[in-house]
Design a protein around this motif. Structure first.
Motif, PDB file in Angstrom:
ATOM      1  N   GLY A  85       0.827  -1.209   0.000  1.00 13.45           N
ATOM      2  CA  GLY A  85       0.000   0.000   0.000  1.00 13.45           C
ATOM      3  C   GLY A  85       0.857   1.253   0.000  1.00 13.45           C
ATOM      4  O   GLY A  85       2.061   1.186   0.243  1.00 13.45           O
ATOM      5  N   ILE A  87     -10.858  -1.665   1.170  1.00  9.52           N
ATOM      6  CA  ILE A  87      -9.544  -1.409   1.760  1.00  9.52           C
ATOM      7  C   ILE A  87      -9.565  -1.852   3.220  1.00  9.52           C
ATOM      8  O   ILE A  87     -10.468  -1.511   3.980  1.00  9.52           O
ATOM      9  CB  ILE A  87      -9.164   0.089   1.679  1.00  9.52           C
ATOM     10  CG1 ILE A  87      -8.866   0.493   0.243  1.00  9.52           C
ATOM     11  CG2 ILE A  87      -7.952   0.409   2.572  1.00  9.52           C
ATOM     12  CD1 ILE A  87      -7.594  -0.079  -0.374  1.00  9.52           C
ATOM     13  N   GLN A 146      -7.413   3.554  -2.044  1.00 11.14           N
ATOM     14  CA  GLN A 146      -6.386   3.971  -1.086  1.00 11.14           C
ATOM     15  C   GLN A 146      -6.385   5.486  -0.923  1.00 11.14           C
ATOM     16  O   GLN A 146      -6.191   6.000   0.185  1.00 11.14           O
ATOM     17  CB  GLN A 146      -4.993   3.518  -1.552  1.00 11.14           C
ATOM     18  CG  GLN A 146      -4.746   2.036  -1.380  1.00 11.14           C
ATOM     19  CD  GLN A 146      -3.296   1.685  -1.670  1.00 11.14           C
ATOM     20  OE1 GLN A 146      -2.419   1.896  -0.842  1.00 11.14           O
ATOM     21  NE2 GLN A 146      -3.036   1.156  -2.847  1.00 11.14           N
TER      22      GLN A 146
END
Lengths: 396, 396
Positions: free
Chosen positions: A68, A245, A274
């Motif tokens: 991420g 997420i 994100q």
């Protein structure tokens, strides 16, 4: 014709979604359905999160780091710190929903035929992730009579075998709404240390603790660093279920190194989501205060209404936004179908999730349903009225 | 300390990403690195796809259907029809990248210790998905000498055992760039029908076919309906790797029913990315024409440059945007590290992916590298110059 795998055949169908065809038929008949069956909040997603996606200046929508965005991981670590969870951005990996975090956790700690003990009733999809990982779920029963509190540690110990790799809890609990006390978490910490197991906690409902209670994370337990694996998600916290997420976090370096290999295989978590999730971390406290106030009122309205129905037993939830209700009937699945197929009150009916799908022990929870209080108070009131009338007619 | 699973220990590290620390160190030294190691295109994402996300009017970012938006699935089916693939929106499930589609496919058709035959070299992450599913990869070797054409069917037949469940191909191939002919696809169709296996084809590079060649999908083979499972993704087609949207498609109803159970367990694919992917389907043909023209030029430049280096053998790719080059060295991994650690030409160097990670048979491909031609032509030219100088120095 080539054959489907044994695993594929064993994969459970979603107990929440299998009533959908009946609901679709009811809708076609013109019925209004109060959906108490799914955990999709009606709360608005924070404006900052949505705005961040709208104002992005991406030209090439490229892969992100497999763990991420670094910027997101750092801000997320700061969020945890505010919640008494001391982890660094290297102790966590951003995942595609809490779902993927669970899959990574199971793959990291368990092989085929290994066992994971889970207090039941539990989030039905744990069965799906276990089946797809080849892992055996061993249920330990919690009971509606004591509000689904942690079963005695002796009950866990009876179930531990050489194949047991972990205990998995959901705290606050879906579908029970139970919030484990500090004392209960400490008991779990002791048993996993004694038997050298992992303790995996799905803490996606962290913020949803009512009546002034505080959530106590397994990540805050001193001395549990090598055992604790936290599963988290933005889905419920920010009403962003569609973002997909989540994250997996542990201070156990071997766990994170292994989870990272699973993360690399699938390349990266979704980029737009994100961006939204990182921005969501700037959501002001008032948003949560309002949400918690709203859910507390909803819970109170729902529980009061249910308790006023003859023969209904309900475990008052202390967190999350679900409760299990025991109904004065024998077969909640039959009742749930009947509600959609054969019943209406002024052309309105309700949809509930039969609780049996949340139990792993066959034959348990047959007269229970899970109710999600994700609707406005007035709708919940009306839904309870409909349920009351329906029970009267069904039992007649 | 509790133990990591055997599966977790066996999970491969990404062969593409493991040189990253060396690249980071080189960057810190002020080196410019031409990244030929990853398949992240520099092509702009279609404007319509990006605009759709910016103009969305979502207020509650909710779960979508587990199979993905119905509107998207219908438009996607129409796209396939244009590509001579006759499937309906019910024959496909939207997944979180081609990655998840592969995971669903493996879970649907294979149990622990079952075998899947894959021509090697192959996309390295197939190993990761196989390991996490407990499936054994059985490689059948293709060779640089004949451009990585389909190995003789007799070679496949030697490897088929009662545990063999499927043959998996990537077409056009990553890392080989090979585009299977209609004849080769027909040969594969015959063998899977004869032995009652599935044929899984990763067709994410469908559009990237050069020199006027046309991609022939396994979904277009008459009589293969029960055997064919297609893996697809928007990542490369629209330069949208960060979206994480793909799909699994099959006309085999049992396959799709089973894949749907895996899909339900993880709830839904990411919403924003579905919006972008649906809009991307309106991308005009000129976009692809320009992209294909660009990649054809890049390929020609790269291959010509590589062929001019003494001792380098290259399999001229017919599709995708990778090629395998055999270098006049013994250990490509050592060479790749050395390029980053010890070499530079006017403070510039190149990063390549050692090909051994794309082979499953130990000891093969040691003197080969995978080169992705995802850089501008002038950069590719410069990268080849650097590589030429580096080989000279390395071998001195």
């Amino acid at each position: 014709m080539p054959k489907i795998s044994i695993k594929g055949l064993a994969m459970p169908e979603s107990p929440i979604r299998k009533l959908v065809p009946y609901a679709e038929a009811a809708t076609k008949k013109g019925r209004t359905i109060y959906q108490l069956n799914i955990g999709q909040p009606d709360i608005k997603t924070p404006a900052k999160a949505l705005a961040a996606v709208k104002t992005n200046n991406i030209e090439v929508l490229s892969y992100s780091h497999s763990a991420g965005f670094e910027s997101y991981r750092k801000k997320l670590a700061a969020y945890y710190k505010k919640n008494d969870i001391e982890i660094s951005s290297n102790d966590l990996i951003i995942t595609t929903g809490g779902s993927e975090a669970l899959l990574f956790a199971m793959g990291t700690i368990a092989d085929a035929d290994d066992e994971i003990i889970i207090p039941e009733p539990f989030y039905a999809n744990y069965n799906g992730f276990a089946t797809s990982s080849g892992v055996t779920v061993v249920p330990v029963q919690s009971n509606i009579e004591d509000g689904f509190a942690l079963p005695p540690i002796s009950e866990f110990e009876k179930l531990i075998t050489p194949k047991t790799k972990a205990i998995l809890i959901c705290n606050p609990g879906n579908p029970t709404g139970y919030l484990y006390t500090r004392e209960e978490i400490s008991q779990l910490a002791e048993i996993v240390k004694k038997h050298d197991l992992f303790l995996v906690a799905d803490e996606v409902y962290r913020e949803f603790a009512y009546d002034g209670a505080t959530h106590y994370s397994i990540m805050s337990v001193p001395g549990l660093e090598e055992h604790a694996i936290m599963i988290d998600s933005v889905s419920k916290r920010y009403s962003m279920c569609g973002a997909r997420i989540g994250c997996i976090a542990s201070k156990n370096k071997e766990v994170m190194k292994t989870a990272m290999k699973f993360a690399q295989a699938r390349l990266s978590p979704p980029t737009f989501a994100q961006i939204a999730s990182e921005a969501a971390l700037d959501t002001p406290q008032e948003y949560f205060d309002e949400v918690i106030e709203e859910y507390t009122s909803r819970r109170n309205t729902l529980v009061k209404g249910l308790e006023e129905i003859d023969g209904v037993i309900v475990a008052k939830p202390k967190g999350a936004f679900y409760c299990i209700a025991q109904l004065p009937i024998e077969d909640a699945e039959d009742f749930a179908k009947w509600l959609l197929e054969s019943f209406h009150l002024n052309n309105e009916t309700v949809m509930v999730a039969p609780a049996a799908g949340f139990y792993s022990t066959p034959g348990t929870g047959l007269n229970q349903v899970r109710i999600a209080y994700v609707l406005k108070e007035e709708d919940l009131k009306r839904a309870v009225e409909i349920l009351k009338a329906a029970l009267k007619e069904y039992r007649a």
